[in-house]
Design an enzyme around this catalytic site. Sequence first.
Site, PDB file in Angstrom:
ATOM      1  CE  LYS A  54      -2.630   7.111   4.232  1.00 56.92           C
ATOM      2  NZ  LYS A  54      -3.107   8.138   3.243  1.00 56.92           N
ATOM      3  CB  SER A 310       4.756   7.097   5.689  1.00 53.07           C
ATOM      4  OG  SER A 310       5.498   7.263   4.587  1.00 53.07           O
TER       5      SER A 310
END
Lengths: 328, 328
Positions: A54, A310
């Site tokens: 992110k 992720s």
Amino acid sequence: MTALPTFADVQAAARRLDGVTIRTPLLENERVNRRLGGRLFLKAECLQRTGSFKLRGAYNFLASMTEADRARGVVGWSSGNHAQGLAEAARLLGVKATIVMPADAPALKVANTRASGAEIVLYDRVKDSREEIGQEIAARTGATIVPPYDHPWILTGQGTAGLEIAEQAATRGVTLDAVAAPCSGGGLATGVALGVKGISPTTTVHAGEPAGFDDLARSLASGSKQKNDRLSGSICDALLAPTPGDVTFPLAQKVLGPGLVVTDEEVLDAMEVAFREFKLVVEPGGAVALAAALTGKLPVKGRAVAVICSGGNVDHATFKRAIDRAAA
Amino acid sequence: MTALPTFADVQAAARRLDGVTIRTPLLENERVNRRLGGRLFLKAECLQRTGSFKLRGAYNFLASMTEADRARGVVGWSSGNHAQGLAEAARLLGVKATIVMPADAPALKVANTRASGAEIVLYDRVKDSREEIGQEIAARTGATIVPPYDHPWILTGQGTAGLEIAEQAATRGVTLDAVAAPCSGGGLATGVALGVKGISPTTTVHAGEPAGFDDLARSLASGSKQKNDRLSGSICDALLAPTPGDVTFPLAQKVLGPGLVVTDEEVLDAMEVAFREFKLVVEPGGAVALAAALTGKLPVKGRAVAVICSGGNVDHATFKRAIDRAAA
């Protein structure tokens, strides 16, 4: 920007992120390859600064803002990883950040966001609207809203992970048949598709979602935006966005292949494989693409496939639940 | 080779390993740095092929052998990581390998060594001599003995990890004050010292050992080779060599600073930090240098320090024991 973002935008984001984000390794494991009968590459974004991909989108967003806007601060809402990425991007660029987080987000994510110096506002995931809370703060303070996925600056920032995957595969002389990324609102998956296809146009890119929260998979299949029935209830706390974004969905229709859907049990099994074979700590939402590859929903046999893990921001109890599922 | 190995030997090993071993990432964590008041870099050798640094030395050894010797096969003994590294190096180079492993080695390490195609011979760590068993096999088959640490080809292969650390730090404009590596027989620590100091001569390199198995620390302090009282009993199953090697000890005296000694409890705490902050699975023996940095035994405050997390081949039960020690 009204036109859909392009590969050139991902390349520009990569220049902004150079020296800020880590070029995370693309790992491979001989035993897993033998078992699957193909080559599986794992992009270890859990090793990224803040523990997830992110930071890429958040930093690209803040670095693309005007000086005057940055001076008024930023506000964002997130189940946790965007919060940490945004808070750290703000710290790195000296911008004041306010983060609206669900009260049931993992304690670790809340604490870590606070540690980056952001102000935290908690909300009830079922009763409150995080959008309304964030918008009220923005209206009152003049802060810029940094959305978790539905903005070209965000998704092209995330797309730098895809650019790296394609470059790292090419360095090894590998042309990838497919790439898969976890998907909540579609920012990572669509950005990665832009980044991958700019270098490797024949590669198919897929978004992975938890069962019951497969709004993008159903939207792609039906051709129109679908909603999830529930707002909570999967172990994949990072992947609970209710519907695809207004920016991400038209792009997803253009650049993504069919969606991949995995169960919570399959996700826990994938986390155990990441632990045992790849020596990586992957959070549930971070493991959905790996789960799709390990279960054959994303075929690896006779192919070269990359999956993005992720994030790694997982509570101790959940991780123990995963490694208790040791394969026989 | 009778003279001590040099930096040039490490550079030659790095050329042999190019494209075979992974250039593992050198990771940093903002929160950990803030807590320690300095910069701590973590070389993630747990992400290396076979789950530890051992492939470096084993592959360098096999690649340095003559064709004729390789055709007669290799034999080695190991508590596990050297076994896996040697078995995989042999597989990659098409060499027959026989591995002598202790019967109480972690099941995961035995299974993984077998999976690389090596023949496994088990022995009793207290009753049997692994050296005698290996030497008998070598005498009978003509196989070359590949020692776990006490050979220039092994230690200069391991040293490529140090070369990479110094290069990776230099790329970020960082001059390291200190580097620390886990130590059993001293192959990794001495090799790493050669690799680091060839690029960064002012950096001090330390070997980390578990309490009760600090033969190298005591040998360095006393100036002569010391033995451990016990042959087993630490959670650090990879670090139980009884005494420094004949090749590694004179080199250690020349290139290493004082030894670092940590308890099993400190090791478990370090594994928990690796899990929570770095998203890495580190085995007990792989975490001793990190433990030294986190406890202040290797000071980080106001300095730049790198530690090698040398392996990630840990059983599920032991890892759960570590993450149960969640920091308050």
